[in-house]
Design an enzyme around this catalytic site. Structure first.
Site, PDB file in Angstrom:
ATOM      1  N   GLU A  61       0.830  -1.219   0.000  1.00  0.00           N
ATOM      2  CA  GLU A  61       0.000   0.000   0.000  1.00  0.00           C
ATOM      3  C   GLU A  61       0.857   1.258   0.000  1.00  0.00           C
ATOM      4  O   GLU A  61       1.806   1.377   0.795  1.00  0.00           O
ATOM      5  CB  GLU A  61      -0.913  -0.034   1.230  1.00  0.00           C
ATOM      6  CG  GLU A  61      -2.320   0.398   0.950  1.00  0.00           C
ATOM      7  CD  GLU A  61      -3.059  -0.505  -0.039  1.00  0.00           C
ATOM      8  OE1 GLU A  61      -3.140  -0.143  -1.228  1.00  0.00           O
ATOM      9  OE2 GLU A  61      -3.555  -1.559   0.387  1.00  0.00           O
ATOM     10  N   ASP A  82      -3.939   1.192  -9.676  1.00  0.00           N
ATOM     11  CA  ASP A  82      -5.363   0.939  -9.907  1.00  0.00           C
ATOM     12  C   ASP A  82      -5.676   0.786 -11.389  1.00  0.00           C
ATOM     13  O   ASP A  82      -6.408  -0.115 -11.807  1.00  0.00           O
ATOM     14  CB  ASP A  82      -6.212   2.076  -9.319  1.00  0.00           C
ATOM     15  CG  ASP A  82      -5.911   2.310  -7.849  1.00  0.00           C
ATOM     16  OD1 ASP A  82      -5.263   1.434  -7.243  1.00  0.00           O
ATOM     17  OD2 ASP A  82      -6.319   3.354  -7.325  1.00  0.00           O
TER      18      ASP A  82
HETATM   19  C1  GLA Z   1      -4.996   4.794  -4.250  1.00  0.00           C
HETATM   20  C2  GLA Z   1      -4.147   5.223  -5.448  1.00  0.00           C
HETATM   21  C3  GLA Z   1      -3.123   4.147  -5.812  1.00  0.00           C
HETATM   22  C4  GLA Z   1      -2.328   3.690  -4.598  1.00  0.00           C
HETATM   23  C5  GLA Z   1      -3.255   3.381  -3.430  1.00  0.00           C
HETATM   24  C6  GLA Z   1      -2.504   3.101  -2.151  1.00  0.00           C
HETATM   25  O1  GLA Z   1      -5.792   3.709  -4.608  1.00  0.00           O
HETATM   26  O2  GLA Z   1      -4.964   5.491  -6.548  1.00  0.00           O
HETATM   27  O3  GLA Z   1      -2.285   4.629  -6.835  1.00  0.00           O
HETATM   28  O4  GLA Z   1      -1.363   4.637  -4.254  1.00  0.00           O
HETATM   29  O5  GLA Z   1      -4.157   4.443  -3.162  1.00  0.00           O
HETATM   30  O6  GLA Z   1      -1.775   1.931  -2.255  1.00  0.00           O
END
Ligand code: GLA
Length: 380
Positions: free
Chosen positions: A33, A172
């Site tokens: 994360e 994501d």
């Molecule tokens: C959000 C962001 C991702 C990532 C997560 C944390 O989902 O869009 O790019 O940084 O938080 O892991």
């Protein structure tokens, strides 16, 4: 909703037969994360919740989009003048994506679009990335752009960074584009190397939505990003991916404590992500369980992105699973969801403990989704 129903709804609105229906999934991150924008490792899976876009080409340069989930609100704009829309904020995902796509591919033309989705919004399951990737899939198919998944993900991220205003990393969009059915995906966010890793058929992905409304997400997210960059610069490395715990301990005295703790989370989280991925391959759930537990503690104490109701969910689910499975908060933080890898025969016990205790303690009702890892929009 099936494609045939969507097609007839499209026909009712636009009076023509759609050329295609595209779909892109949301995601759940098993571990890793806030490591993506630090050039590190993440281990997400695409889920069987997503966004559908039904479409036809237009002969002019207009995009006309209808959002089924927002009372069929309609939004129109011209490709030659794409501005931020303060009234219908959902439309900015379409506007942003089409703007960056048009800048990269001059051939892009107008389209009629009908959009619907079932990724819970604001829950940290990437409803926005799935929206962006579904739009990119539709536009690239309509206009024959031969876009690949990595390029699509980079365009989606660019739209979000430059148009929507969140400095998100690449995870994501990339998992929504490239995920594989039945598999999680180890992604190296520096090289974009991807390894699809089968999930054990003994376990289920269980997502528990805390239903805590996420507050201050963008500002806190962007602040974490700055603190990580500060950490890297104090350590004299290009990104925290290059840093080690030895380097960090040596530099500790010269660092603000908060920056030290942010960097510690990232360095140890990268390590845990690789360990968990390897352990999952050989069915070593004890190691997976430990890595997920340590990830949660690190997000809670060092990265400071969890909230008490989420910590409570993790605590009660961990009591059910022990070392037979893992549980941690998933996603950007400040509310949202918890993910558990639960042995199939313990899924009911997980549901039960949440239903039994969570509301009484926190005043929130949780939603529980037992998910399948599914196929990304650009995956072959
Ligand atoms: C959000 C962001 C991702 C990532 C997560 C944390 O989902 O869009 O790019 O940084 O938080 O892991």
């Amino acid at each position: 909703m099936d494609n045939q129903t969507l097609s007839s709804i499209f026909q009712r609105h636009f009076g023509e037969v759609p050329a295609l229906v595209a779909h892109a999934p949301g995601r759940v991150n098993l571990i890793g994360e806030h490591t993506d924008y630090n050039q590190g490792f993440v281990f997400p899976a695409a889920i069987n919740f997503g966004t559908w876009v039904v479409a036809t080409k237009r002969n002019d340069d207009k995009i006309h989009v209808i959002a089924m989930d927002y009372d069929n609100q309609e939004n129109q704009f011209s490709l030659s003048d794409i501005q931020y829309d303060n009234e219908q904020s959902w439309s900015n995902y379409v506007r942003g994506v089409v703007k960056v796509l048009k800048a990269a591919y001059a051939d892009v033309g107008g389209a009629n679009l009908l959009v619907t989705g079932n990724v819970p919004q604001g829950a940290g399951l990437s409803s926005s990335a799935s929206f962006e990737i579904a739009i990119l899939k539709v536009m690239s198919t309509l206009y024959d752009l031969h876009l690949d998944g990595v390029k699509a993900a980079l365009l989606g991220q660019k739209a979000e960074n430059t148009f929507v205003g969140c400095s998100c990393g690449i995870m994501d969009q990339l998992i929504s584009a490239m995920g594989n059915e039945g598999k999680a995906m180890l992604l190296d966010c520096q090289s974009f190397a991807i390894e699809h890793s089968p999930l054990p058929n003994t376990h289920q992905i269980v997502i528990i939505n805390s239903n805590v409304k996420r507050g201050l997400v963008d500002s806190e997210y962007n602040l974490r990003r700055q603190q990580c960059e500060q950490g890297a610069s104090l350590l004299g490395v290009a990104s925290l991916r290059e840093a080690t715990m030895d380097m960090l301990e040596t530099a500790k005295v010269h660092m603000p404590d908060v920056v030290y703790r942010r960097a510690k989370h990232i360095i140890t989280e990268n390590q845990r992500t690789l360990e968990a991925c390897e352990a999952l391959k050989i069915g070593d759930m004890t190691t997976v369980s430990k890595a997920m537990a340590a990830s949660h503690v690190s997000m809670r104490d060092d990265f400071e992105i969890t909230v008490p109701p989420i910590d409570y969910l993790v605590e009660i689910i961990d009591e059910v699973l022990g070392s037979s499975g893992g549980v941690r908060m998933t996603g950007g933080g400040f509310g949202g969801c918890v993910v558990a890898l639960a042995p199939t025969d313990k899924v009911d016990a997980v549901k039960h403990v949440v239903q039994e205790k969570y509301f009484d303690r926190t005043g929130y009702h949780a939603d529980i989704y037992v998910c399948n890892a599914s196929q990304g929009a650009f995956a072959s």
